[in-house]
Design a protein around this motif. Structure first.
Motif, PDB file in Angstrom:
ATOM      1  N   PRO A 346     -11.115   3.636  -0.061  1.00 22.33           N
ATOM      2  CA  PRO A 346     -11.851   2.319   0.043  1.00 22.33           C
ATOM      3  C   PRO A 346     -11.895   1.765  -1.533  1.00 22.33           C
ATOM      4  N   ILE A 347     -12.441   2.523  -2.476  1.00 22.73           N
ATOM      5  CA  ILE A 347     -12.592   1.837  -3.872  1.00 22.73           C
ATOM      6  C   ILE A 347     -11.179   1.612  -4.485  1.00 22.73           C
ATOM      7  N   GLY A 348     -10.214   2.694  -4.356  1.00 24.89           N
ATOM      8  CA  GLY A 348      -8.921   2.189  -4.804  1.00 24.89           C
ATOM      9  C   GLY A 348      -8.492   1.073  -4.408  1.00 24.89           C
ATOM     10  N   ALA A 349      -8.425   0.761  -2.895  1.00 26.07           N
ATOM     11  CA  ALA A 349      -7.776  -0.349  -2.215  1.00 26.07           C
ATOM     12  C   ALA A 349      -8.377  -1.644  -2.818  1.00 26.07           C
ATOM     13  N   ILE A 350      -9.743  -1.661  -3.467  1.00 29.02           N
ATOM     14  CA  ILE A 350     -10.050  -3.071  -4.095  1.00 29.02           C
ATOM     15  C   ILE A 350      -9.804  -3.140  -5.603  1.00 29.02           C
ATOM     16  N   LEU A 351      -9.947  -1.877  -6.084  1.00 30.01           N
ATOM     17  CA  LEU A 351      -9.825  -1.789  -7.452  1.00 30.01           C
ATOM     18  C   LEU A 351      -8.511  -1.819  -8.177  1.00 30.01           C
ATOM     19  N   THR A 352      -7.707  -0.919  -7.504  1.00 28.21           N
ATOM     20  CA  THR A 352      -6.216  -0.991  -8.064  1.00 28.21           C
ATOM     21  C   THR A 352      -5.498  -2.222  -7.953  1.00 28.21           C
ATOM     22  N   PRO A 353      -5.707  -3.308  -7.055  1.00 27.50           N
ATOM     23  CA  PRO A 353      -4.959  -4.230  -7.259  1.00 27.50           C
ATOM     24  C   PRO A 353      -5.756  -5.348  -8.089  1.00 27.50           C
ATOM     25  N   GLU A 364       0.022  -5.125  -3.511  1.00 24.43           N
ATOM     26  CA  GLU A 364      -0.129  -6.043  -2.281  1.00 24.43           C
ATOM     27  C   GLU A 364      -0.603  -5.440  -0.849  1.00 24.43           C
ATOM     28  N   SER A 365      -0.107  -4.262  -0.880  1.00 29.37           N
ATOM     29  CA  SER A 365      -0.282  -3.428   0.659  1.00 29.37           C
ATOM     30  C   SER A 365      -1.768  -2.951   0.299  1.00 29.37           C
ATOM     31  N   LEU A 366      -2.277  -2.527  -0.690  1.00 28.24           N
ATOM     32  CA  LEU A 366      -3.560  -2.113  -0.704  1.00 28.24           C
ATOM     33  C   LEU A 366      -4.708  -2.902  -0.171  1.00 28.24           C
ATOM     34  N   PRO A 367      -4.959  -4.074  -0.197  1.00 29.87           N
ATOM     35  CA  PRO A 367      -6.162  -4.694   0.666  1.00 29.87           C
ATOM     36  C   PRO A 367      -5.935  -4.598   2.057  1.00 29.87           C
ATOM     37  N   PHE A 368      -4.664  -4.287   2.689  1.00 28.18           N
ATOM     38  CA  PHE A 368      -4.598  -4.144   4.160  1.00 28.18           C
ATOM     39  C   PHE A 368      -4.574  -2.426   4.446  1.00 28.18           C
ATOM     40  N   ALA A 369      -5.145  -1.735   3.648  1.00 26.10           N
ATOM     41  CA  ALA A 369      -5.176  -0.310   3.891  1.00 26.10           C
ATOM     42  C   ALA A 369      -6.402   0.031   4.722  1.00 26.10           C
ATOM     43  N   SER A 370      -7.037  -0.671   5.278  1.00 25.49           N
ATOM     44  CA  SER A 370      -8.311  -0.683   5.749  1.00 25.49           C
ATOM     45  C   SER A 370      -8.266  -1.303   7.361  1.00 25.49           C
ATOM     46  N   SER A 371      -9.350  -0.629   8.073  1.00 23.99           N
ATOM     47  CA  SER A 371      -9.468  -1.042   9.544  1.00 23.99           C
ATOM     48  C   SER A 371     -10.726  -2.046   9.448  1.00 23.99           C
ATOM     49  N   LEU A 372     -11.305  -2.215   8.258  1.00 26.31           N
ATOM     50  CA  LEU A 372     -12.631  -2.876   7.972  1.00 26.31           C
ATOM     51  C   LEU A 372     -13.634  -2.416   8.685  1.00 26.31           C
TER      52      LEU A 372
END
Ligand code: SF4
Lengths: 489, 253
Positions: A346-353, A364-372
């Motif tokens: 999760p931290i990578g999905a918001i930090l890397t982009p 571009e795909s990382l913020p979508f890598a979550s079911s929230l």
């Protein structure tokens, strides 16, 4: 050769592949579930956890807001204590500074403390190009390095490897890097640790340059702090003659008192320990004790740009505990490599982009890598609302909008590949705002329900390949209400 | 007491039985239920996928549709969470974007709607103060506490207490109950492989309970879980919690 994350495919493709890897999934499931339960128990011991957590978030927020004050203060105090401070705007600059510093010592080898930020900059590869060999001394980092692999977890970079694989890596590769593995090495953890200890010891005793990151930097005294479990860090920080620390600017805390908060939050969240076994702190240099030369390389690399985003900036509070990875159901199935950076989960999905910008299909795909699902936010010791940032970054991808790149505010355009979805969302939004139209669509679906296919073609396959489609009822709720309650729809 | 039923677009279109069950249940408890037909979708599918601006008209529509109701009750934990968490945020973002006019309208709408909006089990336990709703359902049931119910709303033991008071119902523990089922809205298609893997694990845990039905406070998760169970030929059926609570004759509606 050290591998890099360059040219990794977008998350869904990489994740689909790793999801099929049964061994990986079993390893990850076992490891994350074990630590998950332990963390929960360690956190439950503290009655004031929620207050500590709020304090951890507040101190970081305030410090980040006033970095223009704290960073010069830190520089002043490090310099006064005998250290030298260097400023690096990006990864290349940091790598160049470190390479030059090592070159100036005339050494060709360095020992490294586990550090996320030098993974981020790709320091080992840069040193290698300059003919300098960097030895990772953290057990898991050593496994990754010997195996010519990439880390897949913040705290346990070799979490994707089982005991037997590690034994094989040691047996086959240690000799290329120094002392070979003992004859007849077994896969017992104690034997593996002993093999690593023997292999590393000669490096600790020989290398004259150490490279580290830091968990915290105390501005009021210029003190750096490294917390660890194995003691290899302590060796690297004390034995070499020259110590070079590369640290992200967001690691600053104002005072020693602030450490009180984080030295409680961090170990319980990361290893589920009340206190980590080794906490090393140093302030500049001391005569006849430890390194004679100390250099601090302060790294930006996208951090001030991230700081400019009022929703996204909370990601900079992160203390890299990895609790969010350990509870993440997506990370558990996809594995760390699918995130295409040293910061997985999760931290990578918001930090890397944010650090890299929405630079390629991967980011571009990382913020979508979550079911929230929100499990990450629940455990985060500095209360980073990761789902909120994910949704915010999704917006940047699909709608475009203002971002800061290299200190300049610009407006990015919506990502091209989302055009079809954008049209569909617009249509859905319109229908939802016109209930009469929605009603007509519901009725059409009800009338044709007998002939609905069981599997969808095209993009709809993503659903119906593994799940039955819901059956459309004969009558919508709206129509039932109108029919039975006699109210005009 | 006049309650506006916010049935949600998913229930309206795909699971009207849940809406009917909420009406039956609330009327049995002496509540006057109203269904304002101007309602549609809370905007969550758009908002969560990144189309915040597309969700703004739906915020205004939802607030306007329920302008006159003392309470707004919804049988969807995620739609309740959307109203409670995201609506104020949408207004704040509009203000931060320098759109003061829209921001003021959005904020006013959110502020009016949020304090009156309840997820069904919250309404039953907190407002009506009942845990025994007079239901009879002599079957084995397991309960999946969906992510938004568990973490966004903090429903805690409300659903469980309601279920425990249903006559004849045998509640089976679900292993890994607090883990996400893998639905996640558009996540289910954007990351289909991971979503399916999560769904398969959830479905296996559900089947292992040996229960006749799995229930939850959110039908969107249940569509994904039910679709997975059906594909795996599991005998377990999915039911919204409201459908169990509405039941008095022991027959699955
Ligand atoms: S985001 Fe929070 S939980 Fe995740 S690594 Fe950082 S501090 Fe830990």
């Amino acid at each position: 050769m050290s591998r890099t994350y360059l040219g990794m495919p977008a998350f869904p493709r990489a994740a689909a592949e790793s999801t099929r890897d049964g061994t990986l999934r079993a390893n990850l499931r076992h490891a994350t579930h074990t630590i998950r339960a332990k963390r929960a128990a360690a956190v439950a011991e503290l009655e004031d956890w929620e207050r500590l957590r709020a304090a951890g978030a507040a101190v970081k927020d305030r410090t980040l807001h006033h970095l223009d004050h704290y960073l010069p203060l830190l520089e002043e105090n490090v310099t006064r204590a005998g250290g030298t401070v260097h400023w690096a705007a990006d990864a290349d600059e940091a790598n160049r500074i470190v390479t030059d510093l090592v070159r100036a010592t005339g050494e060709r080898e360095v020992v490294k403390v586990k550090s996320m930020v030098t993974q981020e900059t790709g320091l080992n590869a840069a040193l290698e190009e300059a003919g300098i060999r960097a030895y990772e001394t953290d057990l898991a980092e050593l496994i990754v390095q010997l195996g010519d692999d990439l880390p897949s977890h913040i705290l346990v970079p070799a979490i994707h490897r089982g005991r037997r694989e590690i034994r094989d890596v040691f047996r086959d590769r240690m000799a290329d890097w120094g002392r070979p593995a003992p004859e007849g090495l077994t896969d017992r953890p104690a034997d593996l640790a002993e093999a690593a200890r023997l292999h590393l010891r000669e490096k600790f005793l020989r290398c004259k340059v150490g490279i580290s990151g830091a968990n915290f930097m105390v501005a009021e005294t210029g003190t750096l702090v490294v917390v660890e479990s194995e003691g290899n860090g302590r060796m690297c920080l004390t034995l070499p003659e020259t110590l070079i620390s590369v640290v992200g600017i967001e690691k600053t805390v104002p005072t020693w008192r602030d450490l009180e908060i984080y030295l409680q939050l961090l170990p319980r969240s990361s290893t589920a320990e009340r206190m980590n076994p080794y906490t090393s702190m140093w302030t500049g240099t001391t005569d006849e004790d430890g390194p004679r030369d100390f250099h601090l390389v302060l790294l930006d690399n996208g951090r001030t740009d991230t700081l400019a985003d009022e929703v996204g900036r909370q990601a900079l509070r992160c203390i890299r505990c990895s609790a969010c990875l350990n509870v993440c159901p997506v990370y558990e199935r996809a594995g760390g490599h699918a995130y295409g950076s040293p910061y997985p989960g999760p931290i990578g999905a918001i930090l890397t982009p944010q650090l890299r910008g929405l630079a390629s299909p991967l980011e571009e795909s990382l913020p979508f890598a979550s079911s929230l699902c929100g499990a990450c936010y629940e455990v985060c010791p500095v209360a980073i609302d990761i789902p909120e940032v994910l949704v915010h970054l999704r917006e940047r991808v699909v709608e475009g909008g203002p971002v800061t790149v290299g200190g300049n505010r610009t407006v990015i355009r919506p990502a091209k590949r989302h055009a079809l979805e954008r049209a569909a969302m617009r249509a859905a939004g319109w229908a939802f705002d016109h209930p009469a139209a929605l009603r007509r669509a519901q009725r059409l679906a009800a009338r044709t329900r007998r002939v609905h296919p069981r599997r969808l073609p095209g993009p709809g396959r993503a659903w119906s390949d593994t799940r039955e489609l819901p059956e459309v009822p004969e009558e919508s709720f709206r129509d039932w209400w109108a029919r039975t309650r006699g109210e005009r729809p | 007491m006049r309650v506006g039923l916010f049935v949600t677009c998913v229930n309206d279109t795909l699971r009207p039985s849940t809406g009917r069950a909420v009406v039956t249940l609330l009327e049995r408890l002496g509540v006057r239920v109203d269904f304002p037909t101007a309602q549609s979708c809370c905007g969550q599918p758009l908002y969560n996928t990144g189309y915040r601006h597309g969700a703004e008209p739906l915020l205004l529509r939802t607030a306007a549709a329920f302008a006159d109701h003392e309470y707004v009750v919804t049988p969807s934990a995620s739609c309740a969470a959307m109203v409670r968490d995201a609506y104020p945020r949408i207004a704040a973002r509009a203000a931060a974007e320098g759109r003061p006019g829209e921001a003021a309208r959005l904020r006013a709408a959110a502020e009016r709607l949020v304090p009156r909006t309840y997820e069904l089990t919250e309404f039953l336990v907190d407002v009506l103060g009942v845990v025994d709703v007079g239901a009879r359902f002599p079957h084995t049931v397991t309960y999946h506490p969906t992510c938004h119910g568990l973490r966004a709303l903090g429903l805690r033991d409300r659903p469980r207490r309601l279920l425990e008071h249903v006559e004849g119902l045998e509640l089976r523990e679900l292993e890994g109950a607090d883990e996400c089922c893998g639905f996640g809205g558009t996540f289910a298609v954007k990351n289909a492989a991971v979503s399916a893997a999560m769904g398969a694990d959830k479905a296996r845990a559900i089947t292992r309970t040996g229960a006749a039905a799995v229930c939850a406070a959110d039908n969107s998760c249940l569509l994904h879980i039910g679709g997975t169970l059906a594909r795996e030929d599991s005998p377990v059926r999915t039911l919204h919690l409201a459908e169990i609570l509405a039941c008095t004759d022991g027959v699955v509606p």
